[in-house]
Design a protein around this motif. Structure first.
Motif, short mmCIF file in Angstrom:
data_model
loop_
_atom_site.label_atom_id
_atom_site.label_comp_id
_atom_site.label_asym_id
_atom_site.label_seq_id
_atom_site.Cartn_x
_atom_site.Cartn_y
_atom_site.Cartn_z
N ILE A 188 0.85 -1.20 0.00
CA ILE A 188 0.00 0.00 0.00
C ILE A 188 0.88 1.25 0.00
O ILE A 188 1.91 1.29 0.66
CB ILE A 188 -0.91 0.02 1.24
N TYR A 189 0.43 2.23 -0.75
CA TYR A 189 1.11 3.52 -0.82
C TYR A 189 0.05 4.60 -0.70
O TYR A 189 -0.90 4.63 -1.49
CB TYR A 189 1.85 3.63 -2.16
N GLU A 190 0.19 5.47 0.29
CA GLU A 190 -0.72 6.61 0.45
C GLU A 190 0.08 7.89 0.28
O GLU A 190 1.24 7.94 0.67
CB GLU A 190 -1.38 6.57 1.83
N TRP A 191 -0.56 8.89 -0.30
CA TRP A 191 0.13 10.16 -0.50
C TRP A 191 -0.82 11.31 -0.20
O TRP A 191 -2.03 11.18 -0.27
CB TRP A 191 0.66 10.28 -1.93
N GLU A 192 -0.21 12.45 0.14
CA GLU A 192 -0.94 13.70 0.30
C GLU A 192 0.02 14.81 -0.09
O GLU A 192 1.12 14.90 0.46
CB GLU A 192 -1.43 13.90 1.72
N GLY A 193 -0.39 15.60 -1.07
CA GLY A 193 0.51 16.63 -1.56
C GLY A 193 -0.21 17.87 -2.01
O GLY A 193 -1.36 18.12 -1.66
N ASN A 194 0.48 18.63 -2.83
CA ASN A 194 -0.06 19.90 -3.33
C ASN A 194 -1.22 19.63 -4.30
O ASN A 194 -1.61 18.49 -4.54
CB ASN A 194 1.04 20.74 -3.97
N ARG A 195 -1.73 20.69 -4.90
CA ARG A 195 -2.89 20.54 -5.79
C ARG A 195 -2.57 19.75 -7.06
O ARG A 195 -3.47 19.25 -7.72
CB ARG A 195 -3.49 21.90 -6.12
N ASP A 196 -1.29 19.63 -7.40
CA ASP A 196 -0.92 18.87 -8.59
C ASP A 196 -1.00 17.35 -8.37
O ASP A 196 -1.17 16.61 -9.32
CB ASP A 196 0.51 19.22 -9.04
N VAL A 197 -0.84 16.91 -7.13
CA VAL A 197 -0.86 15.46 -6.85
C VAL A 197 -2.04 15.04 -5.99
O VAL A 197 -2.40 13.87 -5.98
CB VAL A 197 0.46 14.98 -6.21
N GLY A 198 -2.62 15.95 -5.23
CA GLY A 198 -3.80 15.64 -4.45
C GLY A 198 -3.52 14.67 -3.30
O GLY A 198 -2.44 14.63 -2.72
N LYS A 199 -4.53 13.86 -3.02
CA LYS A 199 -4.45 12.90 -1.92
C LYS A 199 -5.11 11.60 -2.36
O LYS A 199 -6.14 11.63 -3.04
CB LYS A 199 -5.18 13.47 -0.69
N GLY A 200 -4.51 10.48 -1.96
CA GLY A 200 -5.11 9.20 -2.32
C GLY A 200 -4.28 8.04 -1.85
O GLY A 200 -3.35 8.18 -1.05
N SER A 201 -4.63 6.87 -2.37
CA SER A 201 -3.90 5.65 -2.01
C SER A 201 -3.92 4.66 -3.16
O SER A 201 -4.79 4.71 -4.03
CB SER A 201 -4.51 5.01 -0.76
N MET A 202 -2.92 3.77 -3.13
CA MET A 202 -2.83 2.68 -4.11
C MET A 202 -2.57 1.40 -3.34
O MET A 202 -1.84 1.41 -2.35
CB MET A 202 -1.68 2.90 -5.09
N GLU A 203 -3.13 0.31 -3.84
CA GLU A 203 -2.84 -1.01 -3.28
C GLU A 203 -2.64 -1.99 -4.43
O GLU A 203 -3.48 -2.06 -5.33
CB GLU A 203 -3.96 -1.49 -2.38
N ILE A 204 -1.55 -2.73 -4.38
CA ILE A 204 -1.33 -3.76 -5.39
C ILE A 204 -2.27 -4.92 -5.08
O ILE A 204 -2.23 -5.48 -3.98
CB ILE A 204 0.15 -4.22 -5.41
N THR A 205 -3.15 -5.23 -6.03
CA THR A 205 -4.17 -6.24 -5.80
C THR A 205 -3.90 -7.55 -6.51
O THR A 205 -4.46 -8.58 -6.15
CB THR A 205 -5.56 -5.73 -6.25
N ASP A 206 -3.04 -7.51 -7.53
CA ASP A 206 -2.74 -8.74 -8.26
C ASP A 206 -1.38 -8.60 -8.93
O ASP A 206 -1.04 -7.53 -9.43
CB ASP A 206 -3.82 -9.01 -9.32
#
Length: 177
Positions: free
Chosen positions: A79-97
């Motif tokens: 899992i990778y979560e990020w929070e940044g400036n308006r160019d990258v925003g906020k969210g998360s990724m999870e490798i599912t397969d």
């Protein structure tokens, strides 16, 4: 005069809403490149979120971005979560397969600036000494996104980032070899 302007505004809004309603319910953005490296080397850069800093186009848009890693160090469940400036925003990724070394599927959830739940997929196909890499993102298109698509070509906008990311990935993988 006021009535004419009011009617004109209503007609413009109605036209925009109808145009948005005709947009597809799903989207798919795809870009590809050929890397002069074996698939195992390219796969290692994609399958480990800790290594995305060497090639992800969004990492360069906000070097001060806050990053959090969870789950295993790489592969399914990472899992990778990020929070940044308006160019990258906020969210998360999870490798599912994962199918090593040919495919990585990622659940991609955006929180800001717009909420979205998509799937990203990297497919690697070896061809002799090179690897064809395809990066795809797909998902549902809520009405607010359809309305945005009336004014913005999302494929072109996000596609530029995919192209930059693939160029960075190519450079990083070829340096390893």
């Amino acid at each position: 005069m006021f009535q004419t302007i009011a009617v004109l505004v209503i007609v413009v809004i109605a036209v925009l809403l109808v145009m948005a309603a005709t947009k597809p319910d799903t989207f798919r953005i795809q870009r590809a490149t050929t890397v002069n490296a074996p698939p195992e080397e390219v796969f290692a850069l994609i399958n480990d979120f800790h290594r995305w800093g060497t090639w992800s186009p969004w990492e360069k848009k906000d070097p001060a971005m806050k990053r959090t890693f969870g789950g295993p160090p790489n592969g399914k469940g990472a899992i990778y979560e990020w929070e940044g400036n308006r160019d990258v925003g906020k969210g998360s990724m999870e490798i599912t397969d994962v199918t090593a070394p040919s495919k990585v599927t990622i659940k991609l959830d955006f929180v800001k600036p717009i909420t979205g739940h998509n799937t990203a997929e990297f497919t690697l196909n070896p061809h002799g000494e090179t690897t064809d890499v395809t990066w795809t993102m797909s998902g549902p298109t809520p009405f607010i996104s359809k309305l945005m698509q009336v004014f913005v070509d999302v494929d072109r906008m996000v596609g530029k980032d995919f192209e930059a990311g693939l160029a960075n990935l190519k450079t990083a993988a070829e340096k390893q070899g």
